[in-house]
Motif scaffolding. Structure first.
Motif, PDB file in Angstrom:
ATOM      1  N   THR A 164       0.825  -1.204   0.000  1.00 22.10           N
ATOM      2  CA  THR A 164       0.000   0.000   0.000  1.00 22.10           C
ATOM      3  C   THR A 164       0.863   1.260   0.000  1.00 22.10           C
ATOM      4  N   VAL A 165       1.933   1.240   0.812  1.00 27.82           N
ATOM      5  CA  VAL A 165       2.844   2.393   0.862  1.00 27.82           C
ATOM      6  C   VAL A 165       3.486   2.622  -0.503  1.00 27.82           C
ATOM      7  N   ILE A 166       3.950   1.541  -1.124  1.00 28.91           N
ATOM      8  CA  ILE A 166       4.574   1.669  -2.451  1.00 28.91           C
ATOM      9  C   ILE A 166       3.589   2.243  -3.458  1.00 28.91           C
ATOM     10  N   SER A 167       2.360   1.794  -3.387  1.00 28.27           N
ATOM     11  CA  SER A 167       1.342   2.302  -4.308  1.00 28.27           C
ATOM     12  C   SER A 167       1.113   3.794  -4.101  1.00 28.27           C
ATOM     13  N   ASP A 168       1.030   4.210  -2.834  1.00 26.04           N
ATOM     14  CA  ASP A 168       0.838   5.640  -2.548  1.00 26.04           C
ATOM     15  C   ASP A 168       2.042   6.462  -3.004  1.00 26.04           C
ATOM     16  N   LEU A 169       3.239   5.940  -2.740  1.00 21.73           N
ATOM     17  CA  LEU A 169       4.446   6.668  -3.121  1.00 21.73           C
ATOM     18  C   LEU A 169       4.571   6.785  -4.638  1.00 21.73           C
ATOM     19  N   GLU A 170       4.239   5.725  -5.351  1.00 23.90           N
ATOM     20  CA  GLU A 170       4.309   5.782  -6.809  1.00 23.90           C
ATOM     21  C   GLU A 170       3.297   6.770  -7.371  1.00 23.90           C
ATOM     22  N   SER A 192      14.193  11.710  -3.674  1.00 23.80           N
ATOM     23  CA  SER A 192      13.834  11.200  -2.351  1.00 23.80           C
ATOM     24  C   SER A 192      12.707  10.181  -2.437  1.00 23.80           C
ATOM     25  N   LEU A 193      11.716  10.479  -3.288  1.00 24.06           N
ATOM     26  CA  LEU A 193      10.603   9.545  -3.450  1.00 24.06           C
ATOM     27  C   LEU A 193      11.065   8.223  -4.075  1.00 24.06           C
ATOM     28  N   ARG A 194      11.911   8.335  -5.101  1.00 24.91           N
ATOM     29  CA  ARG A 194      12.394   7.117  -5.745  1.00 24.91           C
ATOM     30  C   ARG A 194      13.215   6.270  -4.770  1.00 24.91           C
ATOM     31  N   ALA A 195      14.033   6.910  -3.978  1.00 28.24           N
ATOM     32  CA  ALA A 195      14.846   6.183  -2.996  1.00 28.24           C
ATOM     33  C   ALA A 195      13.953   5.489  -1.958  1.00 28.24           C
ATOM     34  N   GLU A 196      12.907   6.184  -1.531  1.00 38.19           N
ATOM     35  CA  GLU A 196      11.995   5.598  -0.556  1.00 38.19           C
ATOM     36  C   GLU A 196      11.250   4.399  -1.149  1.00 38.19           C
ATOM     37  N   ILE A 197      10.866   4.507  -2.412  1.00 36.26           N
ATOM     38  CA  ILE A 197      10.185   3.390  -3.073  1.00 36.26           C
ATOM     39  C   ILE A 197      11.110   2.178  -3.153  1.00 36.26           C
ATOM     40  N   LEU A 198      12.387   2.424  -3.515  1.00 32.86           N
ATOM     41  CA  LEU A 198      13.346   1.326  -3.599  1.00 32.86           C
ATOM     42  C   LEU A 198      13.542   0.649  -2.239  1.00 32.86           C
ATOM     43  N   LYS A 199      13.604   1.441  -1.176  1.00 31.47           N
ATOM     44  CA  LYS A 199      13.735   0.862   0.166  1.00 31.47           C
ATOM     45  C   LYS A 199      12.533  -0.023   0.484  1.00 31.47           C
ATOM     46  N   ARG A 200      11.359   0.475   0.151  1.00 32.44           N
ATOM     47  CA  ARG A 200      10.141  -0.306   0.416  1.00 32.44           C
ATOM     48  C   ARG A 200      10.116  -1.594  -0.419  1.00 32.44           C
ATOM     49  N   GLU A 201      10.549  -1.506  -1.655  1.00 24.70           N
ATOM     50  CA  GLU A 201      10.590  -2.701  -2.494  1.00 24.70           C
ATOM     51  C   GLU A 201      11.606  -3.708  -1.957  1.00 24.70           C
ATOM     52  N   GLN A 202      12.705  -3.174  -1.451  1.00 25.12           N
ATOM     53  CA  GLN A 202      13.721  -4.044  -0.846  1.00 25.12           C
ATOM     54  C   GLN A 202      13.149  -4.768   0.373  1.00 25.12           C
ATOM     55  N   ASP A 203      12.455  -4.020   1.218  1.00 31.20           N
ATOM     56  CA  ASP A 203      11.825  -4.648   2.387  1.00 31.20           C
ATOM     57  C   ASP A 203      10.772  -5.665   1.964  1.00 31.20           C
ATOM     58  N   LEU A 204      10.047  -5.343   0.903  1.00 32.46           N
ATOM     59  CA  LEU A 204       8.995  -6.241   0.424  1.00 32.46           C
ATOM     60  C   LEU A 204       9.586  -7.569  -0.063  1.00 32.46           C
ATOM     61  N   THR A 205      10.744  -7.492  -0.716  1.00 31.80           N
ATOM     62  CA  THR A 205      11.405  -8.726  -1.167  1.00 31.80           C
ATOM     63  C   THR A 205      11.779  -9.611   0.016  1.00 31.80           C
ATOM     64  N   LYS A 206      12.342  -8.996   1.044  1.00 35.49           N
ATOM     65  CA  LYS A 206      12.729  -9.779   2.235  1.00 35.49           C
ATOM     66  C   LYS A 206      11.502 -10.401   2.903  1.00 35.49           C
ATOM     67  N   ILE A 207      10.429  -9.629   3.014  1.00 37.09           N
ATOM     68  CA  ILE A 207       9.204 -10.159   3.631  1.00 37.09           C
ATOM     69  C   ILE A 207       8.665 -11.339   2.827  1.00 37.09           C
ATOM     70  N   HIS A 208       8.708 -11.209   1.508  1.00 34.66           N
ATOM     71  CA  HIS A 208       8.222 -12.290   0.647  1.00 34.66           C
ATOM     72  C   HIS A 208       8.979 -13.588   0.912  1.00 34.66           C
TER      73      HIS A 208
END
Length: 428
Positions: A164-170, A192-208
């Motif tokens: 949801t956060v990634i969707s809002d940020l995008e 800053s937004l792109r960096a934050e999205i990448l961090k969230r995607e990185q966290d999402l990969t680990k959670i997966h």
């Protein structure tokens, strides 16, 4: 290139995840319990233990069956009785040096003082003790299932919120990008937004991958591999209320079975104070027979009643009775101690549930306030009067609060199930 591959991998996984949502099967905690009880090796041991108990009881019951023994012998001796007489008109028998005998001993008990009945009950009590021990092992595995199951639920909530956060940020990135191109915002806002999205995607990969590991662990515990693509659901405990019920833990069942076992041993010891009475029949065929002056093979038989009683066994039985009484008192103390520990654990869990429920109410209030703050920050960014950094910070605060709320809901259900397990969990 590495960044591109990472994004491609995440995007492909997210696409497959979304595509599978409509067909994804749901795995409930009750389903896990059903599989655990029907397919776990411990449950097979419980079934075999019951079969063993039945067979041992059949053996114990045979104490009332007639005992049949077959004896046979053949011998040759160096000398026999000779009469040193030589009288006319007197036929002095000659005895053979080779002897043969075959006999059948049949004994039927008619009174055993309660030994057979106590021995049969002893096997029943022993089987119940073993089963209670296995139920305790099964309960330990059940607690492992609970921990893994709720761990996966927490990861699922984290994944949902990150998505949801990634969707809002995008969505916000598209607006910021256009404003940067129009010179309304500095390029650093877009970065800053792109960096934050990448961090969230990185966290999402680990959670997966953590979810995959959790599902593999759950499947391993349950002895199956069909749950690797399942989605777990939170058990329904919305209207759950505390209830006062008796504790039904397998540890208590073990204590009770042990007490019954000692009581039966005491009965068996008392039975050893009494004599055993049986009737017997002994038919035989051989040489010499009961009539020693006939040197031919003879058929003979004997019937009678016999009784056996041992002074040493009777005295030892009295001492053993005292030992069993003391051991039963020890078990009563163990039961008292266990009940105290269980009551303390139940009180602790009850307070934990109440605390979590109160915190959930506060979390809901906090989340509503932080949503308002994040919405204000977003409006300021849209107007160009605020930086993206402030908005990201406010958005992170909002989703941390949302995550905390969802986690506490899971913690509440997990605490309730822990309470029910501590109180007494059955396989109904």
């Amino acid at each position: 290139m590495k960044r591109f591959l990472t994004l491609l991998s995440i995007s492909a996984w997210m696409f497959m995840n979304v595509f599978a949502q409509s067909e994804m099967k749901i795995l409930s905690l009750e389903k896990c319990y059903d599989i655990l009880y029907t397919e776990n090796p411990v449950t097979d041991k419980i079934r075999m233990n019951r079969q063993i108990t039945n067979l041992n009881q059949r053996i114990a019951q045979s104490g009332w069956y007639p005992d049949v023994q077959l004896e046979a012998s053949a011998s040759y001796q160096s000398d026999v009785v000779n009469f040193p007489l030589d009288m006319p008109n007197l036929d002095i028998p000659n005895f053979s040096k080779d002897h043969y005998n075959i006999a059948l001993n049949i004994t039927q008990p008619i009174f055993d003082g309660g030994r057979t009945s106590a021995a049969k009950q002893l096997e029943q009590d022993s089987g119940e003790m073993n089963e209670a021990s296995m139920e305790s092992d099964l309960l330990t595995i059940k607690e492992q299932v609970d921990r893994v199951y709720f761990g996966i639920l927490i990861l699922q909530v984290q994944m949902k919120i990150h998505e949801t956060v990634i969707s809002d940020l995008e969505e916000q990135l598209e607006l910021v990008k256009s404003r940067v191109e129009n010179g309304v915002l500095l390029p650093g806002n877009e970065s800053s937004l792109r960096a934050e999205i990448l961090k969230r995607e990185q966290d999402l990969t680990k959670i997966h991958y953590d979810i995959m590991v959790g599902l593999e662990s759950l499947a391993e515990i349950l002895g199956t591999d069909e749950f690797l693509t399942y989605k777990l659901e939170l058990p329904e405990k919305e209207n759950w209320e505390l209830q006062n019920q008796d504790i039904l833990r397998p540890e208590l069942a073990m204590i009770e079975a042990r007490q019954e076992f000692l009581g039966t041993q005491k009965n068996l010891s008392d039975a050893n104070k009494l004599p055993t009475v049986s009737v017997f029949v002994r038919p035989s065929y051989g040489r010499p027979g009961f009539n020693m002056f006939e040197d031919d093979l003879q058929f003979n038989w004997i019937v009678g009643v016999q009784a056996r009683w041992s002074l040493k066994s009777a005295r030892n039985a009295s001492v053993k009775t005292d030992v069993f009484d003391l051991q039963q008192k020890q078990l009563s103390e163990d039961r008292t101690l266990f009940n105290r520990q269980q009551n303390a654990a139940l009180n602790r869990l009850k307070k934990e549930i109440q605390s979590i429920e109160e915190q959930i109410q506060k979390d809901q209030e906090i989340l509503e306030l932080l949503r308002q703050v994040a919405e204000e920050k977003r409006s300021l960014v849209d107007e160009g009067s605020n930086t993206v950094t402030d908005y990201i910070s406010a958005l992170n605060d909002q989703y941390r609060a949302e995550l905390q709320l969802e986690l506490r809901k899971i913690m509440r259900v997990q605490a309730i199930i822990n309470y029910e397990t501590e109180q007494g969990w059955t396989w109904n």
